[in-house]
Write a protein that holds these residues in place. Structure first.
Motif, short mmCIF file in Angstrom:
data_model
loop_
_atom_site.label_atom_id
_atom_site.label_comp_id
_atom_site.label_asym_id
_atom_site.label_seq_id
_atom_site.Cartn_x
_atom_site.Cartn_y
_atom_site.Cartn_z
N LYS A 89 4.70 46.02 -92.67
CA LYS A 89 4.03 45.48 -91.50
C LYS A 89 4.86 45.74 -90.24
O LYS A 89 6.09 45.64 -90.25
CB LYS A 89 3.80 43.98 -91.64
CG LYS A 89 2.72 43.60 -92.65
CD LYS A 89 1.33 44.01 -92.17
CE LYS A 89 0.25 43.55 -93.14
NZ LYS A 89 -1.10 43.97 -92.69
N LEU A 90 4.14 46.07 -89.15
CA LEU A 90 4.77 46.13 -87.84
C LEU A 90 5.08 44.72 -87.36
O LEU A 90 4.49 43.74 -87.82
CB LEU A 90 3.82 46.80 -86.83
CG LEU A 90 3.52 48.28 -87.07
CD1 LEU A 90 2.23 48.67 -86.36
CD2 LEU A 90 4.66 49.13 -86.55
N ASP A 91 6.02 44.61 -86.43
CA ASP A 91 6.35 43.32 -85.84
C ASP A 91 5.29 42.97 -84.79
O ASP A 91 5.16 43.66 -83.78
CB ASP A 91 7.73 43.40 -85.18
CG ASP A 91 8.23 42.06 -84.68
OD1 ASP A 91 7.41 41.13 -84.54
OD2 ASP A 91 9.45 41.93 -84.44
N SER A 215 -10.47 41.22 -80.76
CA SER A 215 -10.31 41.88 -82.06
C SER A 215 -8.98 42.62 -82.11
O SER A 215 -8.22 42.66 -81.14
CB SER A 215 -11.46 42.86 -82.28
OG SER A 215 -11.56 43.77 -81.19
N PHE A 216 -8.70 43.22 -83.26
CA PHE A 216 -7.50 44.04 -83.39
C PHE A 216 -7.75 45.19 -84.35
O PHE A 216 -8.71 45.20 -85.13
CB PHE A 216 -6.29 43.20 -83.84
CG PHE A 216 -6.46 42.48 -85.16
CD1 PHE A 216 -6.24 43.12 -86.36
CD2 PHE A 216 -6.82 41.14 -85.17
CE1 PHE A 216 -6.39 42.45 -87.56
CE2 PHE A 216 -6.98 40.46 -86.37
CZ PHE A 216 -6.76 41.11 -87.57
N ASP A 217 -6.87 46.16 -84.28
CA ASP A 217 -6.94 47.38 -85.09
C ASP A 217 -6.81 47.02 -86.58
O ASP A 217 -5.90 46.29 -86.97
CB ASP A 217 -5.78 48.28 -84.65
CG ASP A 217 -5.86 49.68 -85.21
OD1 ASP A 217 -6.41 49.86 -86.31
OD2 ASP A 217 -5.36 50.60 -84.56
N PRO A 218 -7.70 47.55 -87.43
CA PRO A 218 -7.61 47.26 -88.87
C PRO A 218 -6.48 48.01 -89.58
O PRO A 218 -6.36 47.93 -90.81
CB PRO A 218 -8.97 47.71 -89.40
CG PRO A 218 -9.42 48.76 -88.44
CD PRO A 218 -8.90 48.34 -87.09
N PHE A 219 -5.66 48.71 -88.84
CA PHE A 219 -4.51 49.45 -89.39
C PHE A 219 -3.75 48.58 -90.40
O PHE A 219 -3.43 47.43 -90.12
CB PHE A 219 -3.60 49.84 -88.22
CG PHE A 219 -2.44 50.72 -88.57
CD1 PHE A 219 -2.56 51.72 -89.52
CD2 PHE A 219 -1.23 50.56 -87.91
CE1 PHE A 219 -1.48 52.55 -89.82
CE2 PHE A 219 -0.15 51.38 -88.20
CZ PHE A 219 -0.28 52.37 -89.15
N GLU A 220 -3.47 49.14 -91.56
CA GLU A 220 -2.89 48.36 -92.66
C GLU A 220 -1.52 47.77 -92.32
O GLU A 220 -1.09 46.77 -92.91
CB GLU A 220 -2.78 49.20 -93.94
CG GLU A 220 -1.80 50.35 -93.90
CD GLU A 220 -2.40 51.63 -93.33
OE1 GLU A 220 -1.74 52.67 -93.39
OE2 GLU A 220 -3.54 51.57 -92.81
N LEU A 246 -13.54 47.20 -85.59
CA LEU A 246 -12.31 46.45 -85.40
C LEU A 246 -12.46 45.07 -86.03
O LEU A 246 -13.56 44.58 -86.26
CB LEU A 246 -12.00 46.31 -83.91
CG LEU A 246 -11.92 47.63 -83.14
CD1 LEU A 246 -11.79 47.37 -81.64
CD2 LEU A 246 -10.74 48.46 -83.62
N ILE A 247 -11.34 44.42 -86.31
CA ILE A 247 -11.36 43.12 -86.97
C ILE A 247 -11.41 42.01 -85.93
O ILE A 247 -10.58 41.96 -85.01
CB ILE A 247 -10.13 42.95 -87.89
CG1 ILE A 247 -10.20 43.98 -89.02
CG2 ILE A 247 -10.06 41.54 -88.46
CD1 ILE A 247 -9.01 43.95 -89.96
N ASN A 248 -12.37 41.12 -86.06
CA ASN A 248 -12.55 40.02 -85.12
C ASN A 248 -11.47 38.96 -85.28
O ASN A 248 -11.12 38.57 -86.40
CB ASN A 248 -13.91 39.35 -85.33
CG ASN A 248 -15.06 40.22 -84.89
OD1 ASN A 248 -15.01 40.84 -83.84
ND2 ASN A 248 -16.12 40.26 -85.69
N ILE A 249 -10.95 38.49 -84.16
CA ILE A 249 -10.00 37.38 -84.18
C ILE A 249 -10.78 36.07 -84.31
O ILE A 249 -11.82 35.88 -83.66
CB ILE A 249 -9.14 37.39 -82.91
CG1 ILE A 249 -8.09 38.50 -83.01
CG2 ILE A 249 -8.45 36.05 -82.68
CD1 ILE A 249 -7.15 38.60 -81.84
#
Length: 546
Positions: A89-91, A215-220, A246-249
């Motif tokens: 995971k990214l920070d 939303s945010f990027d669905p990047f794993e 994109l994934i909804n917040i």
């Protein structure tokens, strides 16, 4: 940071605690929130990419201080879930990401700003995408000064930066796909943008940042299933993704609320900006951005909280709406200003053949008469990108495009509203815009220079006549005979101006019951005498009533 408040969804300063922060002797402390993780490890340039275990606290915070860390070192977290499965995971709080958007970067620097600027009156906003400008404008102080002079000469009060955050999509302006805190240094350096902002404030130019918090990027490697659970997004599949993929917040998740509030604080405090523009409001106000699915009350309440916070900091809060703002929650959301696309109808009218335009006179009259004092009207990036044509190119006919665009802008700049245009529309660029195009504002042909001189005079009229855009000012539409011909007065106290707008290719001769003095016309010829006013095809003018 108060960890308890953060966990309750009331944290405003998470960026000061989470992420990477420099300590003494080239050591950095790394902190991450992952309540449902069994273990968290860190790998990076500083440990030869071998796993180092972080200490877990009862709050769900993991942390570790690591020595011999260098600025811009790459790193990732390794999350181990309850089943022992590990993933990278990214920070979420890293201020920088590498240019490939694959690794977080070590960076913890502050900038001491020397200047502030406050102006909430007569906004004339210049919307730009940093990726479409030469990097020298934001890297070299000499070019910064040159750019700022240009903005001042064109009477802009604020620069509106389209999202400057990292994203993985080339054909995108970072709307809804950003990595939030991580600046995209492919286009602009974090330290240089802060210097640029300081110089803008020195020259009385405000700064607005656009953000998309829906939303945010669905990047794993990003926020999805961050610690094995839905920390930031909905639990239900039917509302997990929006129509853009994109994934909804989920605004009911406390950690999501504190994350967004901390993001807003970070932008205001660390970049010293003057306003926040929340874009793609439809995706927040309505379920899945679809009005037919009804209001998302959870987002409505959270938007109110965000706007109250922005207002408490004495900054401007702007809502960007992608269509015409007609819903009944407008007054309750707390935005200082709303940008909507009401004037897109005027573009459509100007695309029609001149003999067809009278069919839409009710639209033009409604726009003239409506009260827009709490709105920003104008033309944003979409108007210079859609249909593969710039704003100037969209005007009907081949030989009268500039005449029509001058009249269109004269109408806009005499309406009772704040203003915004997209970069290059101030000189009427006839070049097709695309995501990779580089805009050279300093290289204009003769036609563009002529148009830009007109725009400078028009925007100067708007900036100087602040009283025409106050609550006490009035607009009075006048009855006038003519085909696609409009006349109205702008009135405030003892000042009155007559505005004439001709949207057709006919020339008109108008009897004048009052004495007038020419202020600005879209044409060069002296077309009026003592009792007569001549308006050429596609002509327009502002006249002071004596």
């Amino acid at each position: 940071m108060d960890t308890r408040k953060y966990l309750e969804g009331k944290g405003y300063d998470g960026y000061k605690f989470f992420g990477n922060h420099k300590k003494a002797n080239n050591s950095y402390i790394f902190r991450i929130l992952a309540p449902n993780a069994k273990n968290v490890y860190i790998i990076g340039d500083f440990n030869s990419w071998s796993e180092e275990k972080l200490r877990k606290y009862s709050t769900g915070v993991f942390s570790k201080t690591i020595k011999n860390v260098k600025e811009f070192d790459k790193y990732l977290y390794v999350i181990e879930n309850e089943n022992g499965k590990k993933y990278y995971k990214l920070d979420p709080y890293a201020k920088l990401i590498d240019k490939e958007n694959e690794n977080s970067l070590v960076y913890d620097k502050s900038y001491k700003f020397s200047y502030k600027y406050k102006n909430k009156n007569n906004l004339n906003i210049y919307q730009i995408s940093a990726k479409n400008f030469d990097r020298k404008i934001f890297e070299d102080e000499k070019y910064m000064d040159k750019f700022i002079r240009y903005l001042k000469e064109n009477n802009f009060t604020h620069i509106d930066f389209m999202p400057i955050f990292a994203n993985r999509f080339k054909e995108d302006f970072s709307y809804g796909s950003s990595f939030y805190f991580s600046i995209n240094e492919n286009y602009i350096e974090i330290e240089k943008i802060k210097l640029f902002i300081d110089l803008c404030h020195k020259n009385k130019l405000g700064i607005i940042f656009e953000i998309d918090i829906s939303s945010f990027d669905p990047f794993e490697k990003y926020l999805n299933k961050f610690d094995g659970s839905n920390m930031y997004n909905y639990d239900y599949d039917d509302i997990l993704y929006n129509y853009s993929g994109l994934i909804n917040i989920d605004p009911t998740k406390n950690l999501a609320k504190s994350f967004i509030l901390s993001f807003v604080t970070y932008l205001i405090k660390e970049f010293n900006i003057d306003g926040i523009a929340i874009t793609n409001l439809e995706n927040l106000i309505f379920w899945q951005g679809d009005k037919s699915r009804g209001y998302n009350e959870n987002w409505l309440g959270f938007i109110r909280n965000i706007n109250k916070y922005i207002n408490d900091l004495n900054k401007i809060s702007i809502g960007f709406y992608n269509s015409i703002w007609e819903n009944d929650v407008k007054e309750d959301l707390g935005f200082d200003l709303i940008y909507d696309r009401a004037l897109a109808k005027l573009i459509k009218i100007n695309q029609k053949n001149p003999f067809e335009r009278a069919n839409y006179s009710y639209i033009v009259k409604n726009i003239i008469e409506n009260d827009y004092k709490n709105y920003i009207l104008g033309f944003n990036y979409f108007d210079s990108l859609s249909e593969g044509a710039s704003l100037a190119m969209k005007m009907n006919s081949n030989d009268k495009k500039y005449e029509q665009l001058k009249t269109l802008l004269l109408l806009v700049y005499t309406l009772n509203s704040h203003k915004m245009i997209f970069s290059s529309d101030e000189f009427g660029s006839l070049e097709t815009f695309n995501f990779d195009k580089k805009i050279n504002i300093f290289k204009q042909n003769e036609s563009e220079k002529d148009f830009n001189e007109f725009y400078k005079k028009l925007s100067d009229f708007y900036i100087r006549n602040k009283n025409l855009y106050e609550n006490e000012s009035k607009t009075k539409i006048l009855e006038i005979e003519g085909y696609s011909l409009y006349a109205f007065k702008r009135i405030c106290k003892n000042e009155e101006y007559l505005i004439i707008i001709n949207l057709t290719d006919l020339e008109y001769k108008i009897d004048l019951p009052e004495k007038i003095e020419k202020v600005l016309t879209s044409y060069n010829e002296n077309y009026h005498s003592k009792n007569k006013l001549y308006i050429p095809a596609f002509g327009s003018g502002i006249f002071k009533i004596k």
